[in-house]
Design an enzyme around this catalytic site. Structure first.
Site, mmCIF file in Angstrom:
data_model
loop_
_atom_site.group_PDB
_atom_site.id
_atom_site.type_symbol
_atom_site.label_atom_id
_atom_site.label_comp_id
_atom_site.label_asym_id
_atom_site.label_seq_id
_atom_site.Cartn_x
_atom_site.Cartn_y
_atom_site.Cartn_z
ATOM 1 N N THR A 132 4.786 11.902 6.589
ATOM 2 C CA THR A 132 5.354 11.208 5.426
ATOM 3 C C THR A 132 4.297 10.267 4.870
ATOM 4 O O THR A 132 3.627 9.564 5.642
ATOM 5 C CB THR A 132 6.640 10.392 5.725
ATOM 6 O OG1 THR A 132 6.874 9.484 4.639
ATOM 7 C CG2 THR A 132 6.547 9.581 7.007
ATOM 8 N N ASP A 134 4.957 7.684 3.460
ATOM 9 C CA ASP A 134 5.488 6.319 3.589
ATOM 10 C C ASP A 134 5.057 5.624 4.877
ATOM 11 O O ASP A 134 5.153 4.402 4.969
ATOM 12 C CB ASP A 134 7.021 6.337 3.558
ATOM 13 C CG ASP A 134 7.569 6.870 2.252
ATOM 14 O OD1 ASP A 134 6.787 7.055 1.312
ATOM 15 O OD2 ASP A 134 8.787 7.110 2.184
ATOM 16 N N ARG A 169 -3.273 -8.546 -19.880
ATOM 17 C CA ARG A 169 -1.884 -8.253 -19.515
ATOM 18 C C ARG A 169 -1.664 -8.344 -18.011
ATOM 19 O O ARG A 169 -2.613 -8.237 -17.234
ATOM 20 C CB ARG A 169 -1.523 -6.814 -19.919
ATOM 21 C CG ARG A 169 -1.275 -6.652 -21.381
ATOM 22 C CD ARG A 169 -0.983 -5.196 -21.702
ATOM 23 N NE ARG A 169 -0.914 -5.041 -23.153
ATOM 24 C CZ ARG A 169 -1.091 -3.895 -23.790
ATOM 25 N NH1 ARG A 169 -1.335 -2.791 -23.124
ATOM 26 N NH2 ARG A 169 -1.003 -3.843 -25.107
ATOM 27 N N MET A 176 5.212 4.217 -4.105
ATOM 28 C CA MET A 176 6.309 4.795 -3.337
ATOM 29 C C MET A 176 6.545 3.997 -2.058
ATOM 30 O O MET A 176 5.646 3.318 -1.562
ATOM 31 C CB MET A 176 6.020 6.251 -3.018
ATOM 32 C CG MET A 176 6.345 7.159 -4.193
ATOM 33 S SD MET A 176 6.144 8.891 -3.771
ATOM 34 C CE MET A 176 7.084 9.648 -5.100
ATOM 35 N N GLY A 177 7.732 4.132 -1.529
ATOM 36 C CA GLY A 177 8.125 3.421 -0.304
ATOM 37 C C GLY A 177 9.511 2.841 -0.494
ATOM 38 O O GLY A 177 9.659 1.788 -1.096
ATOM 39 N N GLN A 281 0.651 9.858 -5.988
ATOM 40 C CA GLN A 281 0.288 9.361 -4.653
ATOM 41 C C GLN A 281 0.302 10.464 -3.594
ATOM 42 O O GLN A 281 -0.329 10.343 -2.555
ATOM 43 C CB GLN A 281 1.255 8.253 -4.226
ATOM 44 C CG GLN A 281 1.113 7.009 -5.073
ATOM 45 C CD GLN A 281 2.362 6.152 -5.036
ATOM 46 O OE1 GLN A 281 2.433 5.188 -4.304
ATOM 47 N NE2 GLN A 281 3.372 6.503 -5.825
HETATM 48 O O1 F6P Z 1 9.375 9.998 1.588
HETATM 49 C C1 F6P Z 1 8.333 10.325 0.745
HETATM 50 C C2 F6P Z 1 8.636 9.967 -0.673
HETATM 51 O O2 F6P Z 1 7.535 10.296 -1.464
HETATM 52 C C3 F6P Z 1 9.042 8.506 -0.884
HETATM 53 O O3 F6P Z 1 7.956 7.644 -0.931
HETATM 54 C C4 F6P Z 1 9.806 8.583 -2.170
HETATM 55 O O4 F6P Z 1 10.713 7.547 -2.296
HETATM 56 C C5 F6P Z 1 10.507 9.888 -2.038
HETATM 57 O O5 F6P Z 1 9.750 10.686 -1.163
HETATM 58 C C6 F6P Z 1 10.701 10.584 -3.341
HETATM 59 O O6 F6P Z 1 11.493 11.666 -3.107
HETATM 60 P P1 F6P Z 1 11.671 12.839 -4.174
HETATM 61 O O7 F6P Z 1 10.423 13.622 -4.192
HETATM 62 O O8 F6P Z 1 12.823 13.615 -3.626
HETATM 63 O O9 F6P Z 1 11.970 12.177 -5.467
#
Ligand code: F6P
Length: 354
Positions: A132, A134, A169, A176-177, A281
């Site tokens: 992951t 995350d 600005r 993500m996270g 990301q």
């Molecule tokens: O768990 C990995 C992740 O990229 C998270 O960081 C993010 O919140 C989620 O997946 C996004 O999920 P999806 O691709 O289903 O929108």
């Protein structure tokens, strides 16, 4: 004598992450060289439920090391979501029809929550590989994909700095996270973001405003605020974050940067814009370090299968590849610890200003 391992399935569940294919490569090469047939099931647990698979060949392994995404496809389908045995029975049927001696599940917390039940309650022989961006999975120091995601987010902030500077600005950069701020914290600190907001701590916007105002008084014309998508926002103690949850019971995320930017502009009169980094990301191929890491974790999973050590996940601990029980991986979300956050609070959170 225990019968030899002849056929092994593999799937990637949850979101894609840089390095999944390298993990499949590490696993596949180790198994194929032992004469094991490797079946790639498509789109996570769904491929197992619908019995959609294809054999992976030595030739196919070669290109996998470098390729981004997942050659098998991904999905977050949870076989336990319906609350009945439909999907579980289909999975059992596929195990029997394909004569699977083992399954390797490449995934994160959601994937292993299902894997642990299929192993413990159904006795299905499953091994895991942690993945992951995350980095919020317990039992392993890091998950592959994380370092690549941090690098992408950091580079984005480095580049956005030039635009922030050119236009005087504040740029609020959403990383993500959902539950853990690892990407935001590592990328934000590395990029010298003026403020880093993570889900581990509730975010009081008045502190952020005070911090930005102090910077402005000191002569700064621009700033970068790194914000994790999962932060819980408050202003004057009043919650601002939406309470809506998705079908998995998780807070709906996305849009925090827009909200924070709007409040900065409204309260401070400092022009502020939001930039959501989103899939940039995790899209594309992995950094070399993540490829090697994924390759090693995949190869370790092959060893676990061959030794019939099911219910375990390959893991990285103190620089060594090892393995842990599924239960340890799903016990709790791996957040940044309070000690860690306190030690670096000057970098991570808006400074308190009188
Ligand atoms: O768990 C990995 C992740 O990229 C998270 O960081 C993010 O919140 C989620 O997946 C996004 O999920 P999806 O691709 O289903 O929108």
């Amino acid at each position: 004598m225990t019968p030899p391992i002849r056929t092994v399935g593999v799937l990637s569940a949850g979101g894609d992450a840089p390095g999944i294919n390298a993990a499949i490569c590490g696993l596949g090469r180790r198994l194929l060289e032992r004469g094991v047939t490797v079946l790639g099931f498509t789109h996570g647990w769904r491929g197992l439920i619908l019995d959609q698979a294809r054999p992976l060949t030595v030739l196919a392994m070669h290109d996998l090391l470098v390729a981004g995404g997942s050659v098998l496809g991904c999905s977050s389908h949870d076989p336990y979501l319906r609350g009945d045995r439909h999907d579980v029975e289909r999975i059992r049927a596929t195990f029997a029809a394909r004569k699977l001696d083992a399954l390797v599940a490449i995934g994160g917390d959601g994937t292993f929550a299902s894997a642990v039940r299929l192993w413990r309650e159904e006795g299905l022989p499953i091994v895991g590989v942690p993945k992951t961006i995350d980095n919020d999975l317990s039992g392993t120091d890091y998950t592959f994909g994380f370092v690549t995601a941090v690098e992408r987010a950091c580079q984005a902030m480095d580049q956005l700095r030039t635009t922030a500077d050119s236009h005087d600005r504040v740029l609020v950069v959403e990383c993500m996270g959902r539950h853990a701020g690892w990407i935001t914290a590592f990328a934000g600190v590395a990029a010298g973001a003026e403020s880093v907001l993570v889900p581990e701590r509730p975010v009081e916007l008045q502190h952020l405003f005070a911090s930005l105002e102090a910077l402005r008084r000191a002569g700064r014309k621009s700033a970068i605020v790194a914000a994790a998508e999962g932060i819980r926002l408050f202003e004057g103690g009043k919650p601002l974050s939406p309470e809506a949850k998705d079908e998995y019971g998780r807070y709906r995320t996305g849009g925090v940067a827009e909200l924070v930017a709007k409040r900065i502009q409204a309260v401070l009169g400092w022009e502020a814009r939001a930039q959501v980094l989103g899939y940039m990301q995790r899209a594309g191929s992995a950094l070399a370090i993540d490829r090697i890491f994924a390759l090693r974790l995949g190869a370790k999973a092959a060893r676990l299968v061959l030794e019939r050590r099911f219910g375990r996940m390959s893991a990285l601990r103190g620089g060594e590849v090892t393995d842990v029980a599924f239960e340890e991986a799903v016990a709790k979300t791996k957040n940044m610890s309070d000690v860690f956050l306190d030690r670096y609070s000057d970098f991570f959170l808006p400074l308190d200003h009188p």
